[in-house]
Design a protein around this motif. Structure first.
Motif, PDB file in Angstrom:
ATOM      1  N   THR A 156      21.080 110.181 -33.701  1.00  0.00           N
ATOM      2  CA  THR A 156      20.987 110.482 -35.150  1.00  0.00           C
ATOM      3  C   THR A 156      22.223 111.381 -35.788  1.00  0.00           C
ATOM      4  O   THR A 156      22.209 111.442 -36.818  1.00  0.00           O
ATOM      5  CB  THR A 156      19.587 111.568 -35.388  1.00  0.00           C
ATOM      6  OG1 THR A 156      19.830 112.919 -34.301  1.00  0.00           O
ATOM      7  CG2 THR A 156      18.458 110.870 -34.963  1.00  0.00           C
ATOM      8  N   GLY A 157      23.303 111.563 -34.995  1.00  0.00           N
ATOM      9  CA  GLY A 157      24.227 112.359 -35.293  1.00  0.00           C
ATOM     10  C   GLY A 157      23.991 113.925 -35.483  1.00  0.00           C
ATOM     11  O   GLY A 157      24.898 114.518 -36.409  1.00  0.00           O
ATOM     12  N   ILE A 158      23.025 114.308 -35.015  1.00  0.00           N
ATOM     13  CA  ILE A 158      22.679 115.738 -35.219  1.00  0.00           C
ATOM     14  C   ILE A 158      23.054 116.549 -34.115  1.00  0.00           C
ATOM     15  O   ILE A 158      22.330 116.374 -33.086  1.00  0.00           O
ATOM     16  CB  ILE A 158      21.223 115.962 -35.592  1.00  0.00           C
ATOM     17  CG1 ILE A 158      20.529 115.260 -36.662  1.00  0.00           C
ATOM     18  CG2 ILE A 158      20.820 117.369 -35.618  1.00  0.00           C
ATOM     19  CD1 ILE A 158      19.203 115.328 -36.855  1.00  0.00           C
ATOM     20  N   HIS A 159      24.229 117.270 -34.241  1.00  0.00           N
ATOM     21  CA  HIS A 159      24.710 117.879 -32.880  1.00  0.00           C
ATOM     22  C   HIS A 159      24.906 119.421 -32.889  1.00  0.00           C
ATOM     23  O   HIS A 159      25.377 119.844 -32.006  1.00  0.00           O
ATOM     24  CB  HIS A 159      26.270 117.211 -32.715  1.00  0.00           C
ATOM     25  CG  HIS A 159      26.465 115.967 -32.662  1.00  0.00           C
ATOM     26  ND1 HIS A 159      26.111 114.848 -31.800  1.00  0.00           N
ATOM     27  CD2 HIS A 159      26.726 114.939 -33.775  1.00  0.00           C
ATOM     28  CE1 HIS A 159      26.290 113.556 -32.017  1.00  0.00           C
ATOM     29  NE2 HIS A 159      26.967 113.726 -33.368  1.00  0.00           N
ATOM     30  N   ASP A 160      24.189 120.023 -33.938  1.00  0.00           N
ATOM     31  CA  ASP A 160      24.573 121.423 -34.128  1.00  0.00           C
ATOM     32  C   ASP A 160      23.376 122.098 -33.476  1.00  0.00           C
ATOM     33  O   ASP A 160      23.611 123.466 -33.374  1.00  0.00           O
ATOM     34  CB  ASP A 160      24.416 121.788 -35.715  1.00  0.00           C
ATOM     35  CG  ASP A 160      23.235 121.315 -36.465  1.00  0.00           C
ATOM     36  OD1 ASP A 160      22.396 120.514 -35.703  1.00  0.00           O
ATOM     37  OD2 ASP A 160      22.897 121.994 -37.481  1.00  0.00           O
ATOM     38  N   THR A 161      22.517 121.490 -32.594  1.00  0.00           N
ATOM     39  CA  THR A 161      21.387 122.383 -31.893  1.00  0.00           C
ATOM     40  C   THR A 161      21.632 122.330 -30.618  1.00  0.00           C
ATOM     41  O   THR A 161      20.765 123.425 -29.749  1.00  0.00           O
ATOM     42  CB  THR A 161      19.848 122.040 -32.557  1.00  0.00           C
ATOM     43  OG1 THR A 161      19.939 120.757 -32.088  1.00  0.00           O
ATOM     44  CG2 THR A 161      19.634 122.533 -34.080  1.00  0.00           C
TER      45      THR A 161
END
Length: 364
Positions: free
Chosen positions: A89-94
């Protein structure tokens, strides 16, 4: 050895041989990443470390941290296949927060204060902005836990990982004064079990979670079936809660915490017995287990039995605390003051069979 003859330019030499970049490893990208993450690393400063990176090893001064006769406690872990959801999903901040949490929560259960953290980031092709987001999450986790990010390794390994894939490992070291390491040796019948609320699935069981998502036909980018205010991906990627500062406060202020169990892989069934004497069992009142709605969706969508839920997921309780019954009010008050949601979920009893006994039905 390369022989460079007088008069040859570097461009001419390169035509006759390969460079590291030609093999898929970009040293310049690695250097750019180090520069990009320096502000995040500096933000994790604490007594004992100046958190400057770039050397061959990280230094930590135990005396400056205030310890007199410390016992060191170390832990390492990863994030597991939760990373696939971040990558897809390209969500890498967590996921960086998850990485820290999985390590430092394992330190505090032994009464240790996390002091410093090191990370390992491995990928096939280094994408600086993507890696920067991950490492900024690691720094955020370190700030929450109160430990310094003193070093790490970024490994670019073409051929080992598919395009876009990466993996993480974390290493944390903490300390406790000699004689204060948990669990204590006076754990016994009548001690109370407190449950601290989780933030969601945390970082275990994601091979099963991903299978359920696939079977259900749910789309990661669509609103979560159990929470329309966020995407399913964001809901599943909710970072693991870090219990360090509240638990250290409760330990130090009350002297009544006897043991803790971090509820990770293996759920209640496997983790609680790790801190109990062989003749003692934990009796869990299932009616007291309250969970975020993600667990109900997983249970129903996957047709998962209650027993499987309890041995796979945290089911809304990320940490179980064994407390002296006479001082349970004091421990509860400190934890609530520190921002935790606390529930009395059971007690310890004489063991006659299983190490963990569940009373009543799990109703998520």
């Amino acid at each position: 050895m390369t022989n460079i003859k007088p008069g040859h330019t570097m461009s001419e030499i390169k035509k006759n041989g390969l460079s590291y970049a030609d093999a898929g490893v970009d040293i310049d990208a690695g250097n750019a990443l180090v520069d990009a993450i320096k502000p995040a690393v500096r933000s994790t400063r604490r007594p004992g470390s100046d958190t400057e990176i770039g050397g061959f090893g990280g230094l930590f001064d135990l005396k400056a941290a205030g310890f007199k006769d410390p016992v060191l406690v170390a832990a390492n872990d990863g994030v597991g296949t939760k990373l696939k959801i971040a990558i897809d999903t390209g969500i890498h901040d967590t996921v960086g927060i998850d990485l820290v949490a999985m390590c430092v929560n394992d330190l505090v259960v032994q009464g240790a204060e996390p002091l410093f953290f090191l990370d390992y980031f491995a990928t096939g092709k280094l994408q600086v902005e993507e890696a920067k987001a991950v490492i900024e999450g690691i720094a955020e986790g370190c700030r929450i836990a109160g430990c310094a990010l003193i070093g790490g390794e970024t490994a670019e390994m073409p051929g080992m990982y598919k395009a876009g894939d990466y993996d993480l490992a974390g290493f944390a070291v903490g300390a406790a004064e000699r004689g204060t390491v948990l669990p204590t040796n006076d754990i016994g019948e009548g001690d109370v079990l407190l449950g601290l609320a989780s933030s969601g699935v945390h970082s275990n069981g994601f091979s099963l979670v991903r299978r359920i998502v696939e079977m259900s036909g749910a789309r990661l980018e669509a609103p979560a079936p159990f929470d329309a205010s966020q995407s399913l991906a964001r809901a599943l990627l909710a970072p693991t809660r870090i219990y360090v500062k509240p638990m250290l406060a409760a330990i130090r202020e009350t002297g009544a915490v006897k043991a803790m169990a971090h509820i990770t892989g293996g759920g209640f069934t496997e983790n609680i017995p790790r801190v109990l004497p062989k003749d003692i069992c934990a009796v869990i009142d299932c009616v007291e287990l309250t969970a975020p709605p993600v667990f109900r969706w997983l249970m129903q969508s996957g047709g998962i039995s209650a027993s499987e839920m309890l041995r796979t997921f945290n089911c809304g309780t990320g940490m179980v605390v064994v407390v002296d019954a006479a001082k349970v009010d004091a421990v509860e008050a400190v934890l609530i003051r520190e921002g935790e949601t606390v529930t009395r979920i059971g007690r310890l009893a004489r063991r006659e069979g299983e190490a963990v006994v569940f009373n009543g039905q799990l109703a998520l």
